[in-house]
Design a protein around this motif. Structure first.
Motif, PDB file in Angstrom:
ATOM      1  N   LYS A 197      -6.761  -2.880 -36.674  1.00 48.11           N
ATOM      2  CA  LYS A 197      -6.685  -3.343 -35.281  1.00 48.11           C
ATOM      3  C   LYS A 197      -7.134  -2.238 -34.326  1.00 48.11           C
ATOM      4  O   LYS A 197      -7.852  -2.486 -33.341  1.00 48.11           O
ATOM      5  CB  LYS A 197      -5.254  -3.770 -34.964  1.00 48.11           C
ATOM      6  N   LYS A 198      -6.742  -0.998 -34.644  1.00 46.83           N
ATOM      7  CA  LYS A 198      -7.121   0.140 -33.808  1.00 46.83           C
ATOM      8  C   LYS A 198      -8.628   0.387 -33.886  1.00 46.83           C
ATOM      9  O   LYS A 198      -9.293   0.675 -32.870  1.00 46.83           O
ATOM     10  CB  LYS A 198      -6.373   1.389 -34.277  1.00 46.83           C
ATOM     11  N   LEU A 199      -9.196   0.265 -35.081  1.00 45.58           N
ATOM     12  CA  LEU A 199     -10.626   0.489 -35.264  1.00 45.58           C
ATOM     13  C   LEU A 199     -11.447  -0.529 -34.476  1.00 45.58           C
ATOM     14  O   LEU A 199     -12.463  -0.191 -33.867  1.00 45.58           O
ATOM     15  CB  LEU A 199     -10.987   0.417 -36.757  1.00 45.58           C
ATOM     16  N   VAL A 200     -11.004  -1.776 -34.496  1.00 44.23           N
ATOM     17  CA  VAL A 200     -11.701  -2.821 -33.729  1.00 44.23           C
ATOM     18  C   VAL A 200     -11.617  -2.521 -32.235  1.00 44.23           C
ATOM     19  O   VAL A 200     -12.593  -2.672 -31.493  1.00 44.23           O
ATOM     20  CB  VAL A 200     -11.127  -4.218 -34.040  1.00 44.23           C
ATOM     21  N   ALA A 201     -10.437  -2.063 -31.776  1.00 48.93           N
ATOM     22  CA  ALA A 201     -10.264  -1.728 -30.347  1.00 48.93           C
ATOM     23  C   ALA A 201     -11.188  -0.587 -29.935  1.00 48.93           C
ATOM     24  O   ALA A 201     -11.819  -0.628 -28.865  1.00 48.93           O
ATOM     25  CB  ALA A 201      -8.811  -1.358 -30.079  1.00 48.93           C
ATOM     26  N   VAL A 202     -11.300   0.447 -30.792  1.00 45.58           N
ATOM     27  CA  VAL A 202     -12.200   1.564 -30.498  1.00 45.58           C
ATOM     28  C   VAL A 202     -13.656   1.083 -30.495  1.00 45.58           C
ATOM     29  O   VAL A 202     -14.470   1.515 -29.670  1.00 45.58           O
ATOM     30  CB  VAL A 202     -12.010   2.702 -31.522  1.00 45.58           C
ATOM     31  N   GLY A 203     -13.958   0.170 -31.399  1.00 41.76           N
ATOM     32  CA  GLY A 203     -15.305  -0.396 -31.455  1.00 41.76           C
ATOM     33  C   GLY A 203     -15.651  -1.115 -30.159  1.00 41.76           C
ATOM     34  O   GLY A 203     -16.764  -0.971 -29.634  1.00 41.76           O
ATOM     35  N   ARG A 204     -14.721  -1.871 -29.632  1.00 40.34           N
ATOM     36  CA  ARG A 204     -14.973  -2.601 -28.384  1.00 40.34           C
ATOM     37  C   ARG A 204     -15.085  -1.648 -27.195  1.00 40.34           C
ATOM     38  O   ARG A 204     -15.942  -1.829 -26.318  1.00 40.34           O
ATOM     39  CB  ARG A 204     -13.858  -3.626 -28.169  1.00 40.34           C
ATOM     40  N   LEU A 205     -14.253  -0.616 -27.172  1.00 34.26           N
ATOM     41  CA  LEU A 205     -14.317   0.360 -26.089  1.00 34.26           C
ATOM     42  C   LEU A 205     -15.637   1.119 -26.125  1.00 34.26           C
ATOM     43  O   LEU A 205     -16.291   1.311 -25.080  1.00 34.26           O
ATOM     44  CB  LEU A 205     -13.147   1.343 -26.199  1.00 34.26           C
ATOM     45  N   SER A 206     -16.074   1.548 -27.305  1.00 35.31           N
ATOM     46  CA  SER A 206     -17.330   2.299 -27.417  1.00 35.31           C
ATOM     47  C   SER A 206     -18.529   1.423 -27.059  1.00 35.31           C
ATOM     48  O   SER A 206     -19.535   1.915 -26.538  1.00 35.31           O
ATOM     49  CB  SER A 206     -17.497   2.872 -28.827  1.00 35.31           C
ATOM     50  N   THR A 207     -18.419   0.123 -27.308  1.00 32.83           N
ATOM     51  CA  THR A 207     -19.468  -0.815 -26.907  1.00 32.83           C
ATOM     52  C   THR A 207     -19.687  -0.765 -25.398  1.00 32.83           C
ATOM     53  O   THR A 207     -20.820  -0.694 -24.909  1.00 32.83           O
ATOM     54  CB  THR A 207     -19.102  -2.251 -27.336  1.00 32.83           C
ATOM     55  N   VAL A 208     -18.598  -0.777 -24.658  1.00 35.49           N
ATOM     56  CA  VAL A 208     -18.672  -0.745 -23.192  1.00 35.49           C
ATOM     57  C   VAL A 208     -19.244   0.588 -22.706  1.00 35.49           C
ATOM     58  O   VAL A 208     -20.104   0.636 -21.819  1.00 35.49           O
ATOM     59  CB  VAL A 208     -17.281  -0.994 -22.573  1.00 35.49           C
ATOM     60  N   VAL A 209     -18.788   1.684 -23.301  1.00 34.70           N
ATOM     61  CA  VAL A 209     -19.248   3.022 -22.876  1.00 34.70           C
ATOM     62  C   VAL A 209     -20.743   3.199 -23.135  1.00 34.70           C
ATOM     63  O   VAL A 209     -21.485   3.734 -22.294  1.00 34.70           O
ATOM     64  CB  VAL A 209     -18.439   4.121 -23.597  1.00 34.70           C
ATOM     65  N   LEU A 210     -21.215   2.754 -24.295  1.00 35.92           N
ATOM     66  CA  LEU A 210     -22.643   2.848 -24.612  1.00 35.92           C
ATOM     67  C   LEU A 210     -23.482   2.063 -23.608  1.00 35.92           C
ATOM     68  O   LEU A 210     -24.557   2.507 -23.186  1.00 35.92           O
ATOM     69  CB  LEU A 210     -22.904   2.318 -26.034  1.00 35.92           C
ATOM     70  N   MET A 211     -22.986   0.903 -23.214  1.00 38.05           N
ATOM     71  CA  MET A 211     -23.719   0.078 -22.255  1.00 38.05           C
ATOM     72  C   MET A 211     -23.848   0.790 -20.911  1.00 38.05           C
ATOM     73  O   MET A 211     -24.921   0.815 -20.298  1.00 38.05           O
ATOM     74  CB  MET A 211     -22.983  -1.258 -22.077  1.00 38.05           C
ATOM     75  N   ILE A 212     -22.763   1.378 -20.453  1.00 35.64           N
ATOM     76  CA  ILE A 212     -22.770   2.073 -19.150  1.00 35.64           C
ATOM     77  C   ILE A 212     -23.733   3.258 -19.176  1.00 35.64           C
ATOM     78  O   ILE A 212     -24.531   3.450 -18.249  1.00 35.64           O
ATOM     79  CB  ILE A 212     -21.345   2.541 -18.785  1.00 35.64           C
ATOM     80  N   CYS A 213     -23.699   4.054 -20.238  1.00 34.83           N
ATOM     81  CA  CYS A 213     -24.561   5.241 -20.329  1.00 34.83           C
ATOM     82  C   CYS A 213     -26.043   4.858 -20.356  1.00 34.83           C
ATOM     83  O   CYS A 213     -26.871   5.484 -19.688  1.00 34.83           O
ATOM     84  CB  CYS A 213     -24.215   6.049 -21.574  1.00 34.83           C
ATOM     85  N   SER A 214     -26.387   3.842 -21.142  1.00 36.76           N
ATOM     86  CA  SER A 214     -27.791   3.438 -21.224  1.00 36.76           C
ATOM     87  C   SER A 214     -28.282   2.867 -19.907  1.00 36.76           C
ATOM     88  O   SER A 214     -29.442   3.080 -19.519  1.00 36.76           O
ATOM     89  CB  SER A 214     -27.986   2.411 -22.347  1.00 36.76           C
ATOM     90  N   ALA A 215     -27.421   2.150 -19.183  1.00 38.28           N
ATOM     91  CA  ALA A 215     -27.803   1.585 -17.887  1.00 38.28           C
ATOM     92  C   ALA A 215     -28.086   2.686 -16.872  1.00 38.28           C
ATOM     93  O   ALA A 215     -29.060   2.618 -16.108  1.00 38.28           O
ATOM     94  CB  ALA A 215     -26.698   0.661 -17.377  1.00 38.28           C
ATOM     95  N   LEU A 216     -27.267   3.724 -16.870  1.00 35.28           N
ATOM     96  CA  LEU A 216     -27.475   4.838 -15.939  1.00 35.28           C
ATOM     97  C   LEU A 216     -28.783   5.571 -16.231  1.00 35.28           C
ATOM     98  O   LEU A 216     -29.525   5.939 -15.309  1.00 35.28           O
ATOM     99  CB  LEU A 216     -26.290   5.814 -16.019  1.00 35.28           C
ATOM    100  N   LEU A 217     -29.092   5.776 -17.507  1.00 35.34           N
ATOM    101  CA  LEU A 217     -30.337   6.450 -17.869  1.00 35.34           C
ATOM    102  C   LEU A 217     -31.550   5.609 -17.484  1.00 35.34           C
ATOM    103  O   LEU A 217     -32.572   6.140 -17.026  1.00 35.34           O
ATOM    104  CB  LEU A 217     -30.360   6.747 -19.375  1.00 35.34           C
ATOM    105  N   ALA A 218     -31.446   4.291 -17.653  1.00 35.69           N
ATOM    106  CA  ALA A 218     -32.566   3.394 -17.331  1.00 35.69           C
ATOM    107  C   ALA A 218     -32.979   3.507 -15.873  1.00 35.69           C
ATOM    108  O   ALA A 218     -34.158   3.323 -15.533  1.00 35.69           O
ATOM    109  CB  ALA A 218     -32.195   1.957 -17.660  1.00 35.69           C
ATOM    110  N   LEU A 219     -32.029   3.823 -15.014  1.00 30.33           N
ATOM    111  CA  LEU A 219     -32.319   3.906 -13.579  1.00 30.33           C
ATOM    112  C   LEU A 219     -33.241   5.063 -13.215  1.00 30.33           C
ATOM    113  O   LEU A 219     -33.827   5.078 -12.136  1.00 30.33           O
ATOM    114  CB  LEU A 219     -31.010   4.018 -12.790  1.00 30.33           C
ATOM    115  N   VAL A 220     -33.389   6.047 -14.133  1.00 29.30           N
ATOM    116  CA  VAL A 220     -34.230   7.212 -13.816  1.00 29.30           C
ATOM    117  C   VAL A 220     -35.518   7.259 -14.645  1.00 29.30           C
ATOM    118  O   VAL A 220     -36.323   8.165 -14.474  1.00 29.30           O
ATOM    119  CB  VAL A 220     -33.447   8.529 -14.015  1.00 29.30           C
ATOM    120  N   LEU A 221     -35.721   6.275 -15.543  1.00 32.48           N
ATOM    121  CA  LEU A 221     -36.929   6.254 -16.362  1.00 32.48           C
ATOM    122  C   LEU A 221     -38.074   5.567 -15.629  1.00 32.48           C
ATOM    123  O   LEU A 221     -37.859   4.837 -14.658  1.00 32.48           O
ATOM    124  CB  LEU A 221     -36.656   5.529 -17.684  1.00 32.48           C
ATOM    125  N   GLN A 222     -39.314   5.769 -16.154  1.00 31.51           N
ATOM    126  CA  GLN A 222     -40.488   5.187 -15.493  1.00 31.51           C
ATOM    127  C   GLN A 222     -41.164   4.115 -16.319  1.00 31.51           C
ATOM    128  O   GLN A 222     -41.461   3.040 -15.815  1.00 31.51           O
ATOM    129  CB  GLN A 222     -41.506   6.272 -15.152  1.00 31.51           C
TER     130      GLN A 222
END
Length: 606
Positions: A387-412
């Motif tokens: 149950k804990k592993l699934v929760a960490v998986g869901r949390l890391s999913t959200v964090v990865l999405m946020i980081c990639s979105a921020l980087l996309a804003l500065v690419l060409q």
């Protein structure tokens, strides 16, 4: 900027609703344990996994990338990624069954199966972050960048608006539905994406400004872009676009979705297959669709864009609201889509949303699997509950999405990122091919290749050394620009080979256990087998035998078959009937021969 009708909105909103429903519907079962969340219980059929692979690699940045390539280098410029078919088919006929036999949860877990001790643990931990986080975020940011450009051109959205609108629904169903939700929605996304791409190509080539296929191919801006092979009289183009990809790039470079020897989200789907034959079937189906058929709708739209928008100035003039830092040839695809009528426009927008969601959801689940299985569970909380592993998986999913979105804003542009990722993986591919079949490769070999490739790429591309050797856009250097990639490959290969022979081999028990479980076969394991025999230990299963020679033959026939399908489709579209018929016959003959070889391979597996 286009104006959406009620029908367009209905199509788009319905699509969003269905994908969310699928994610929520499978969430209960996906959340049972980490195996369900990341591999769906290892019970997936080949056709569903194959469609998922195709849908995943059909991302919003792919048509933009193809458009960028065609407008700059012509249709033949696509050899920069068409060459990866070779490694794709090597994965199909040699490595797919090996991955399925390994029974690991991620391809990163392989490191502690093949290697031992602290170097193996370090390699697993480091690659989990290096690939699961850093490279994964780079890949997702390219996809999000494409979505930003489509939003700017077609809907007049600000970059941050596109990131919010496109990302929220994707991250919700990815975090909730897990791998099963990703694969099930991929089934829907595949058909929506293909319908949109084909519908757009058919309509746009027949608008009055283009005038149909015959007028398109006769246009002065298009006529010199049609060849499927580079100009053999242009030495630089021939080397860059054809020779290096076919002679060096396919086996030497690591790139997400085209890893030599399999890996990444392709390996994830092979590991989720019912058995070895389903793993082979899924990857073969993917390669046929990915290389032979799917590129042509994008190529046609890219060629048509040269009629309406022959250069960057014409794109800028037509779409003055586009940010100067986002202006590039890849925008031409989105620009062409603004010509679509109501209904078809909604379908195409839904197809682009589908492409975006499919790719991002796969990368989120794949990257999250590394973070959970290969980092969190191994380094932070070894006793974590399912149950804990699934929760960490869901949390890391959200964090990865946020980081990639921020980087996309500065690419060409997407091609810029493609080149960077390709260069950083240069020279590492040969290890991924040989590590299954040569006992002497150890964890230090991979560590040396990984770091040397990155460091050398940085030196060559971003320092005065690179300027001296290769020059700049305005001045030539000591060496031709096309030699960058082979030089990185050569130096990296020399380094990891030296490290291999200067360090101790893996422990005997690690090598024997690996061989006994995987049965890779071949002369590269002769010493390990012979040493075991001297101790009266039998680690060989004679029932199957060494299937690699048959696998390589199948790979070669598969290349002839798929490249023939690719060329035949192109020549049928071009209206060159005689050439199209002869290449179609070649495809039929090679397909028949391939089927006979494949039957033998399947019999050995069974």
């Amino acid at each position: 900027m286009v104006s959406l009708s009620s029908l367009d909105y209905i199509l788009i909103i319905s699509f969003f609703a269905i994908t969310l429903f699928i994610g929520i519907y499978v969430s209960r079962k996906s959340g049972k344990n980490s195996s369900e969340f990341f591999l769906s219980g290892r019970n997936m059929p080949w056709w569903l996994l194959g469609l998922s692979m195709v849908a995943t690699t059909f991302s919003t940045d792919t048509p933009n990338l193809v458009t960028d390539i065609v407008r700059n280098n012509g249709v033949s410029g696509n050899w920069v990624w068409w060459a990866f078919l070779i490694t794709g088919l090597l994965t199909v006929f040699v490595y797919a069954k090996l991955w399925r036999k390994s029974a690991v949860n991620t391809d990163i877990e392989y490191y502690e199966l093949r290697y031992g001790g602290k170097p193996a643990k370090f390699l697993r931990k480091f690659r989990a972050i290096y690939l699961g986080v850093v490279f994964n975020i780079l890949a997702m940011s390219a996809v999000t960048l494409a979505a930003i450009k489509i939003g700017q051109i077609m809907l007049g959205l600000e970059p941050w608006e596109t990131v919010i609108y496109a990302g929220v629904i994707t991250v919700i169903f990815s975090a909730v539905g897990g791998f099963k939700g990703v694969v099930y929605t991929d089934f829907l996304l595949f058909f929506v994406a293909m319908a949109g791409a084909i519908g757009a190509a058919y309509y746009l080539v027949n608008i009055p400004e283009v005038g149909g296929l015959e007028a398109l191919f006769a246009n002065e801006n298009v006529a010199d872009k049609l060849s499927l092979l580079p100009d053999f009289n242009d030495k630089s183009a021939l080397i860059t676009l054809l020779i290096i990809p076919l002679a060096v790039q396919w086996w030497s470079a690591w790139y997400p979705g085209a890893e030599p020897g399999g890996g990444g989200y392709i390996a994830q789907r092979m590991l989720a297959a019912k058995d070895e034959n389903h793993a082979i079937g899924a990857t073969f189906f993917f390669n046929i669709m990915h290389y032979a058929l799917r590129p042509w709708p994008w190529i046609i739209v890219a060629l048509a864009s040269l009629v309406l928008y022959p250069d960057l100035a014409s794109i800028q003039e037509a779409f003055p609201n586009v940010s100067p830092d986002k202006l590039g040839h890849d925008l031409a695809y989105s620009a062409m889509l603004t010509k679509l009528p109501s209904g078809l426009l909604g379908l195409v927008l839904a197809s682009l949303v589908a492409a975006y969601m499919s790719t991002i959801s796969t990368h989120l689940n794949w990257g999250s699997s590394y973070i959970v299985n290969d980092f969190y569970k191994q380094q932070i909380n070894p006793g974590a509950s399912e149950k804990k592993l699934v929760a960490v998986g869901r949390l890391s999913t959200v964090v990865l999405m946020i980081c990639s979105a921020l980087l996309a804003l500065v690419l060409q542009n997407a091609l810029q990122l493609f080149d960077v990722i390709l260069m950083f993986g240069a020279g590492t591919g040969l290890i991924f091919i040989l590590r299954w079949f040569w006992w002497r490769i150890n964890a230090w070999s991979e560590i040396a290749a990984m770091f040397s490739s990155g460091i050398i790429s940085i030196i060559i591309n971003f320092t005065s050394v690179g300027v001296f050797l290769f020059g700049t856009k305005t001045a030539a250097g000591v060496l031709p620009d096309w030699s960058r990639f082979p030089i990185v490959v050569l130096i990296t290969t020399i380094i990891w080979l030296l490290v291999t022979f200067l360090t101790q081999p893996e422990r005997t028990d690690v090598l024997r256990n690996f061989y006994q479980k995987i049965q890779p076969g071949g002369p590269g394991w002769a010493k390990v087998i012979d040493d075991a025999k001297l101790e009266n230990i039998d680690i060989v299963n004679d029932k199957e035998g060494w299937s690699v020679p048959s696998g390589i033959l199948a790979m070669l026939l598969g290349c002839v078959f798929i490249y023939s399908c690719l060329f035949a489709t192109g020549y049928w579209i071009y209206g060159e009937t005689t050439l199209a018929i002869s290449i179609t016959i070649t495809a039929i003959v090679s397909g028949y021969l391939l089927k006979r070889v494949w039957v033998k391979i399947r019999a050995k597996v069974l």
